[in-house]
Design an enzyme around this catalytic site. Sequence first.
Site, mmCIF file in Angstrom:
data_model
loop_
_atom_site.group_PDB
_atom_site.id
_atom_site.type_symbol
_atom_site.label_atom_id
_atom_site.label_comp_id
_atom_site.label_asym_id
_atom_site.label_seq_id
_atom_site.Cartn_x
_atom_site.Cartn_y
_atom_site.Cartn_z
ATOM 1 N N SER A 217 103.987 -34.377 108.548
ATOM 2 C CA SER A 217 104.364 -33.015 108.953
ATOM 3 C C SER A 217 104.630 -33.013 110.447
ATOM 4 C CB SER A 217 103.202 -32.068 108.649
ATOM 5 O OG SER A 217 103.422 -30.808 109.246
ATOM 6 N N TYR A 230 94.399 -29.161 108.932
ATOM 7 C CA TYR A 230 95.669 -29.721 108.478
ATOM 8 C C TYR A 230 96.218 -30.704 109.527
ATOM 9 C CZ TYR A 230 100.499 -29.698 106.676
ATOM 10 O OH TYR A 230 101.730 -30.057 106.167
HETATM 11 N N1 LIG Z 1 105.750 -26.734 103.056
HETATM 12 C C1 LIG Z 1 105.911 -27.073 104.313
HETATM 13 O O1 LIG Z 1 106.317 -26.244 105.146
HETATM 14 C C2 LIG Z 1 105.616 -28.474 104.768
HETATM 15 C C3 LIG Z 1 106.006 -28.857 106.062
HETATM 16 C C4 LIG Z 1 105.744 -30.163 106.474
HETATM 17 C C5 LIG Z 1 105.098 -31.030 105.632
HETATM 18 N N2 LIG Z 1 104.727 -30.641 104.390
HETATM 19 C C6 LIG Z 1 104.036 -31.603 103.537
HETATM 20 O O2 LIG Z 1 104.832 -31.862 102.401
HETATM 21 C C7 LIG Z 1 103.987 -32.162 101.292
HETATM 22 C C8 LIG Z 1 104.336 -31.245 100.142
HETATM 23 O O3 LIG Z 1 104.216 -29.934 100.568
HETATM 24 P P1 LIG Z 1 104.795 -28.686 99.727
HETATM 25 O O4 LIG Z 1 104.948 -27.567 100.652
HETATM 26 O O5 LIG Z 1 105.942 -29.127 98.934
HETATM 27 O O6 LIG Z 1 103.532 -28.381 98.801
HETATM 28 P P2 LIG Z 1 103.357 -27.501 97.486
HETATM 29 O O7 LIG Z 1 102.114 -26.723 97.678
HETATM 30 O O8 LIG Z 1 104.610 -26.759 97.139
HETATM 31 O O9 LIG Z 1 103.137 -28.623 96.366
HETATM 32 C C9 LIG Z 1 102.076 -29.516 96.459
HETATM 33 C C10 LIG Z 1 101.851 -30.163 95.116
HETATM 34 O O10 LIG Z 1 100.738 -31.050 95.268
HETATM 35 C C11 LIG Z 1 99.878 -30.892 94.141
HETATM 36 N N3 LIG Z 1 98.517 -31.268 94.513
HETATM 37 C C12 LIG Z 1 97.660 -30.604 95.330
HETATM 38 N N4 LIG Z 1 96.481 -31.244 95.383
HETATM 39 C C13 LIG Z 1 96.575 -32.324 94.580
HETATM 40 C C14 LIG Z 1 95.697 -33.350 94.189
HETATM 41 N N5 LIG Z 1 94.422 -33.389 94.634
HETATM 42 N N6 LIG Z 1 96.126 -34.305 93.345
HETATM 43 C C15 LIG Z 1 97.394 -34.270 92.850
HETATM 44 N N7 LIG Z 1 98.275 -33.306 93.165
HETATM 45 C C16 LIG Z 1 97.873 -32.347 94.020
HETATM 46 C C17 LIG Z 1 100.007 -29.423 93.747
HETATM 47 O O11 LIG Z 1 99.617 -29.222 92.395
HETATM 48 C C18 LIG Z 1 101.480 -29.169 94.003
HETATM 49 O O12 LIG Z 1 102.272 -29.419 92.862
HETATM 50 C C19 LIG Z 1 102.555 -31.999 101.786
HETATM 51 O O13 LIG Z 1 102.018 -33.240 102.148
HETATM 52 C C20 LIG Z 1 102.718 -31.110 103.009
HETATM 53 O O14 LIG Z 1 101.675 -31.302 103.933
HETATM 54 C C21 LIG Z 1 104.974 -29.369 103.927
#
Ligand SMILES: NC(=O)c1ccc[n+]([C@@H]2O[C@H](COP(=O)([O-])OP(=O)(O)OC[C@H]3O[C@@H](n4cnc5c(N)ncnc54)[C@H](O)[C@@H]3O)[C@@H](O)[C@H]2O)c1
Length: 342
Positions: A217, A230
């Site tokens: 991130s 985070y």
């Molecule tokens: N959304 C953002 O703005 C953003 C920005 C930068 C980085 N990220 C990173 O991208 C990645 C995905 O983020 P997102 O926003 O798509 O998330 P999201 O919340 O839309 O999806 C996350 C998925 O991970 C699954 N999950 C959660 N805990 C779990 C576990 N213990 N075991 C297996 N699966 C699990 C959930 O069921 C879900 O399907 C993350 O690592 C997040 O930190 C997100």
Amino acid sequence: MRNAALIAPKLRFLYGNGDGKIKITYTQDTENSSITISEEDLETLRGLTFKKVCVKGAGAFVATPVTDGRKYAGKTAIVTGAAQGFGFGIADYLASCGALVVVADMNADGAKTAAETICKKNGVETLAVACDVTKEESVEELIEMTSLKFGGLDVYVNNAGIVRAGSLDEMTLRAFTLVENVNYNAYFLGAKYSQMIMKRQREVAPDRMFDIIEINSKSGLEGSNKNFAYAGSKFGGIGLTQSFALELAPYGIKVNAVCPGNFLDGPLWSDPEKGLFVQYLNAGKVPGAKTVEDVRRFYEAKVPLGRGCRTEDVCLAISYIIDQKYETGQAVPVTGGQVMMR
Ligand SMILES: NC(=O)c1ccc[n+]([C@@H]2O[C@H](COP(=O)([O-])OP(=O)(O)OC[C@H]3O[C@@H](n4cnc5c(N)ncnc54)[C@H](O)[C@@H]3O)[C@@H](O)[C@H]2O)c1
């Protein structure tokens, strides 16, 4: 790890011309095997083509050639947290390039639906695995199932992640520990078990390279106010990426991170009930904001390129990481200029 899961990846690269474009599937049914050998003699299969091989004491392995011409055809990829959000988009992208894709998520129904959708859309085989990435036995099983079904692993995308924001006064040890378990500890588990398979492949295919990719991130590159659980987990992820990269470089395993900016169109932000826009509006986090749209504009205005990060932006970075053969231990920013590297 079951022995069969460590044999299949070797068979994949011993088969035929050694390009790995073959699916190797494990079965306990050893009937009709054209060859029977012991594990010590696997090397004698190099260059041969076979339909079914019985390895004494382990079981049988069925070979199915991959005829797809797309750029990742013959590669197997696992994406964790792929039931939705970035993970779904990444799994869909890899499948659109012909990869066999494993959709791993603790949301079992979501993983199944996502795997079916991706399979239908892209015409590749997919596998849904219900997996909690914080549990060691669950991650080991995920990697094992992948190897037994597809015959190895080329790309492991550590994507599953969660956010629990809060100030020092608000944050509980329980919430803090949960974030570290999902975002940081699970990356260690995924790397630990996926490199076991990748190393086996490299033993028989010394020119091949493999990838472990952490979806990090922008909060892994600079601090995040009242979001330290985070940011800390993501900063730690960069330390793991660099250290794994050093350890695994001799085995042809590249380890890199992608650092996206805010995915404003994704469910984490946009969910009408639980999304961060609603939460921030209700918490008064954005001064003067009266609507969800005001909150959105506030975050868009922080980005020099004027918009949130999209899945396609992240997939371009992933494609670069996989395609290049001369970079490891890097954190690739995809932030629209919001975070600039020194
Ligand atoms: N959304 C953002 O703005 C953003 C920005 C930068 C980085 N990220 C990173 O991208 C990645 C995905 O983020 P997102 O926003 O798509 O998330 P999201 O919340 O839309 O999806 C996350 C998925 O991970 C699954 N999950 C959660 N805990 C779990 C576990 N213990 N075991 C297996 N699966 C699990 C959930 O069921 C879900 O399907 C993350 O690592 C997040 O930190 C997100």
